[in-house]
Design a protein around this motif. Structure first.
Motif, PDB file in Angstrom:
ATOM      1  N   SER A  58       0.818  -1.218   0.000  1.00 30.99           N
ATOM      2  CA  SER A  58       0.000   0.000   0.000  1.00 30.99           C
ATOM      3  C   SER A  58       0.851   1.268   0.000  1.00 30.99           C
ATOM      4  N   LEU A  59       1.831   1.324   0.895  1.00 30.73           N
ATOM      5  CA  LEU A  59       2.651   2.537   1.013  1.00 30.73           C
ATOM      6  C   LEU A  59       3.511   2.778  -0.225  1.00 30.73           C
ATOM      7  N   PRO A  60       4.263   1.799  -0.727  1.00 30.38           N
ATOM      8  CA  PRO A  60       5.065   2.071  -1.932  1.00 30.38           C
ATOM      9  C   PRO A  60       4.234   2.491  -3.127  1.00 30.38           C
ATOM     10  N   ASN A  61       3.051   1.871  -3.314  1.00 23.93           N
ATOM     11  CA  ASN A  61       2.214   2.236  -4.453  1.00 23.93           C
ATOM     12  C   ASN A  61       1.640   3.636  -4.308  1.00 23.93           C
ATOM     13  N   ALA A  62       1.286   4.024  -3.079  1.00 26.20           N
ATOM     14  CA  ALA A  62       0.769   5.371  -2.852  1.00 26.20           C
ATOM     15  C   ALA A  62       1.857   6.413  -3.102  1.00 26.20           C
ATOM     16  N   ILE A  63       3.087   6.118  -2.702  1.00 27.33           N
ATOM     17  CA  ILE A  63       4.199   7.044  -2.939  1.00 27.33           C
ATOM     18  C   ILE A  63       4.433   7.236  -4.437  1.00 27.33           C
ATOM     19  N   ILE A  64       4.396   6.148  -5.191  1.00 24.99           N
ATOM     20  CA  ILE A  64       4.574   6.244  -6.645  1.00 24.99           C
ATOM     21  C   ILE A  64       3.480   7.111  -7.257  1.00 24.99           C
ATOM     22  N   LYS A  65       2.247   6.910  -6.813  1.00 20.12           N
ATOM     23  CA  LYS A  65       1.138   7.671  -7.386  1.00 20.12           C
ATOM     24  C   LYS A  65       1.238   9.152  -7.015  1.00 20.12           C
ATOM     25  N   LEU A  66       1.659   9.449  -5.796  1.00 16.94           N
ATOM     26  CA  LEU A  66       1.836  10.852  -5.409  1.00 16.94           C
ATOM     27  C   LEU A  66       2.897  11.513  -6.280  1.00 16.94           C
ATOM     28  N   LYS A  67       3.993  10.816  -6.544  1.00 14.77           N
ATOM     29  CA  LYS A  67       5.040  11.356  -7.410  1.00 14.77           C
ATOM     30  C   LYS A  67       4.519  11.570  -8.828  1.00 14.77           C
ATOM     31  N   GLN A  68       3.651  10.675  -9.287  1.00 14.97           N
ATOM     32  CA  GLN A  68       3.065  10.853 -10.616  1.00 14.97           C
ATOM     33  C   GLN A  68       2.168  12.084 -10.659  1.00 14.97           C
ATOM     34  N   GLY A  69       1.370  12.286  -9.606  1.00 20.02           N
ATOM     35  CA  GLY A  69       0.535  13.476  -9.546  1.00 20.02           C
ATOM     36  C   GLY A  69       1.369  14.742  -9.518  1.00 20.02           C
ATOM     37  N   PHE A  70       2.413  14.744  -8.708  1.00 20.75           N
ATOM     38  CA  PHE A  70       3.339  15.872  -8.645  1.00 20.75           C
ATOM     39  C   PHE A  70       3.937  16.146 -10.026  1.00 20.75           C
ATOM     40  N   VAL A 119       2.272  22.993  -5.782  1.00 18.47           N
ATOM     41  CA  VAL A 119       1.707  21.681  -5.454  1.00 18.47           C
ATOM     42  C   VAL A 119       1.164  21.762  -4.037  1.00 18.47           C
ATOM     43  N   SER A 120      -0.120  21.458  -3.877  1.00 18.84           N
ATOM     44  CA  SER A 120      -0.771  21.521  -2.570  1.00 18.84           C
ATOM     45  C   SER A 120      -1.227  20.123  -2.169  1.00 18.84           C
ATOM     46  N   ILE A 121      -0.784  19.676  -1.004  1.00 17.98           N
ATOM     47  CA  ILE A 121      -1.220  18.388  -0.457  1.00 17.98           C
ATOM     48  C   ILE A 121      -1.951  18.692   0.846  1.00 17.98           C
ATOM     49  N   LEU A 122      -3.237  18.383   0.875  1.00 15.68           N
ATOM     50  CA  LEU A 122      -4.079  18.814   1.989  1.00 15.68           C
ATOM     51  C   LEU A 122      -4.229  17.758   3.080  1.00 15.68           C
ATOM     52  N   ASP A 123      -3.571  16.639   2.940  1.00 15.48           N
ATOM     53  CA  ASP A 123      -3.713  15.526   3.886  1.00 15.48           C
ATOM     54  C   ASP A 123      -2.764  15.726   5.067  1.00 15.48           C
ATOM     55  N   PRO A 124      -3.301  15.897   6.295  1.00 14.78           N
ATOM     56  CA  PRO A 124      -2.436  16.174   7.447  1.00 14.78           C
ATOM     57  C   PRO A 124      -1.574  14.987   7.857  1.00 14.78           C
ATOM     58  N   ARG A 125      -1.863  13.804   7.333  1.00 12.27           N
ATOM     59  CA  ARG A 125      -1.080  12.625   7.721  1.00 12.27           C
ATOM     60  C   ARG A 125       0.376  12.725   7.276  1.00 12.27           C
ATOM     61  N   LEU A 126       0.672  13.647   6.356  1.00 13.64           N
ATOM     62  CA  LEU A 126       2.072  13.892   5.997  1.00 13.64           C
ATOM     63  C   LEU A 126       2.892  14.293   7.218  1.00 13.64           C
ATOM     64  N   ARG A 127       2.250  14.942   8.178  1.00 15.06           N
ATOM     65  CA  ARG A 127       2.949  15.417   9.375  1.00 15.06           C
ATOM     66  C   ARG A 127       2.599  14.634  10.637  1.00 15.06           C
ATOM     67  N   GLY A 149       4.344   9.587   6.817  1.00 14.28           N
ATOM     68  CA  GLY A 149       4.318  10.840   6.074  1.00 14.28           C
ATOM     69  C   GLY A 149       5.693  11.245   5.576  1.00 14.28           C
ATOM     70  N   ARG A 150       6.721  10.975   6.386  1.00 12.46           N
ATOM     71  CA  ARG A 150       8.079  11.377   5.979  1.00 12.46           C
ATOM     72  C   ARG A 150       8.537  10.638   4.729  1.00 12.46           C
ATOM     73  N   HIS A 151       8.023   9.423   4.513  1.00 11.84           N
ATOM     74  CA  HIS A 151       8.416   8.674   3.324  1.00 11.84           C
ATOM     75  C   HIS A 151       7.854   9.331   2.053  1.00 11.84           C
ATOM     76  N   PHE A 152       6.634   9.869   2.149  1.00 14.52           N
ATOM     77  CA  PHE A 152       6.067  10.610   1.018  1.00 14.52           C
ATOM     78  C   PHE A 152       6.906  11.857   0.728  1.00 14.52           C
ATOM     79  N   LEU A 153       7.219  12.599   1.770  1.00 16.71           N
ATOM     80  CA  LEU A 153       7.946  13.856   1.576  1.00 16.71           C
ATOM     81  C   LEU A 153       9.347  13.619   1.029  1.00 16.71           C
ATOM     82  N   ARG A 154      10.015  12.575   1.495  1.00 12.47           N
ATOM     83  CA  ARG A 154      11.351  12.273   1.012  1.00 12.47           C
ATOM     84  C   ARG A 154      11.348  11.868  -0.464  1.00 12.47           C
ATOM     85  N   ALA A 155      10.222  11.325  -0.921  1.00 12.20           N
ATOM     86  CA  ALA A 155      10.133  10.870  -2.313  1.00 12.20           C
ATOM     87  C   ALA A 155       9.919  12.017  -3.291  1.00 12.20           C
TER      88      ALA A 155
END
Length: 229
Positions: free
Chosen positions: A154-166, A179-187, A192-198
């Motif tokens: 779940s996490l690796p696939n979500a990270i890939i998709k976020l990078k594609q959206g970006f 680029v605006s990400i409104l999901d507070p789970r990033l913090r 969340g840190r894995h998304f930001l690092r990607a």
């Protein structure tokens, strides 16, 4: 493996907006209301020219319906994904001050270079629906093999998709935007840190005023031709 430097100056050309005040997505009504308000404010801050990328068609329709009736967005063309993606995209390209509300199709493979697209808004981290039959089967197989379905799938696939959206935003060296990400789970969540690092290294802000200033500054730039000797 050879790592090549990116040709894009993300820190100069991309502003990453991560608002502080969005409720947890589990609080569905408050979360959707907060996202709706932020999307409205972001559309006004950039003058349209935006993609709003949803993970749920139900949420997309609900937010679109509310914003389409908001008098503060009169003069903007709020285009909901209906029918063929090609037709929706063509309408977006041909319409001034357009905002496209889309789901899966528009997270990847879309190329809108230049100032026709200066804002990507992602209300929610793009985790796949866990109760989809395909996802359930994969989850069961990973668990059976001793893995962790969330960490391993779940996490690796979500990270890939976020990078594609970006990646919809910056397609040329001269492209720029927000680029605006409104999901507070990033913090608030460990993953969340894995998304930001990607994501590429951008300038970050928590303040809408910074978004307005960034867009105004970039749109006011003029190209001064070089004098020939």
């Amino acid at each position: 493996q050879i790592l090549l430097p990116t040709p894009f100056d993300y820190r100069e050309n991309v502003l990453l907006f991560l608002p502080r005040d969005v409720p947890d997505p589990r609080d569905d009504d408050r979360y959707r209301a907060s996202c709706t308000a932020h999307i409205r404010d972001l559309v006004r801050a950039t003058g349209g020219d935006a993609f709003v990328l949803f993970t749920s068609a139900d949420m997309m329709r609900a937010v679109h319906r509310e914003l389409a009736a908001d008098p503060r967005l009169q003069g903007y063309a709020l285009i909901e994904q209906q029918g063929s993606a090609a037709q929706v995209l063509q309408r977006y390209r041909e319409t001034e001050r357009a905002v496209l509300f889309g789901v899966d199709t528009f997270w990847q493979g879309i190329d809108i270079p230049g100032e026709k697209l200066v804002s990507i808004i992602m209300p929610r981290l793009p985790f796949e629906v866990p109760d989809h039959p395909v996802n359930q089967a994969l989850t069961e197989r990973i668990r059976h093999e001793g893995g962790d379905p969330f960490r391993d799938y779940s996490l690796p696939n979500a990270i890939i998709k976020l990078k594609q959206g970006f990646g919809r935003l910056i397609r040329r060296r001269t492209d720029w935007g927000v680029v605006s990400i409104l999901d507070p789970r990033l913090r608030t969540r460990w993953y969340g840190r894995h998304f930001l690092r990607a994501l590429p290294q951008c300038t970050e802000t928590r303040h809408l005023d910074d978004v307005r200033t960034f867009v105004q500054r970039r749109r006011s730039r003029t190209v001064v031709p070089r004098e020939t000797p």
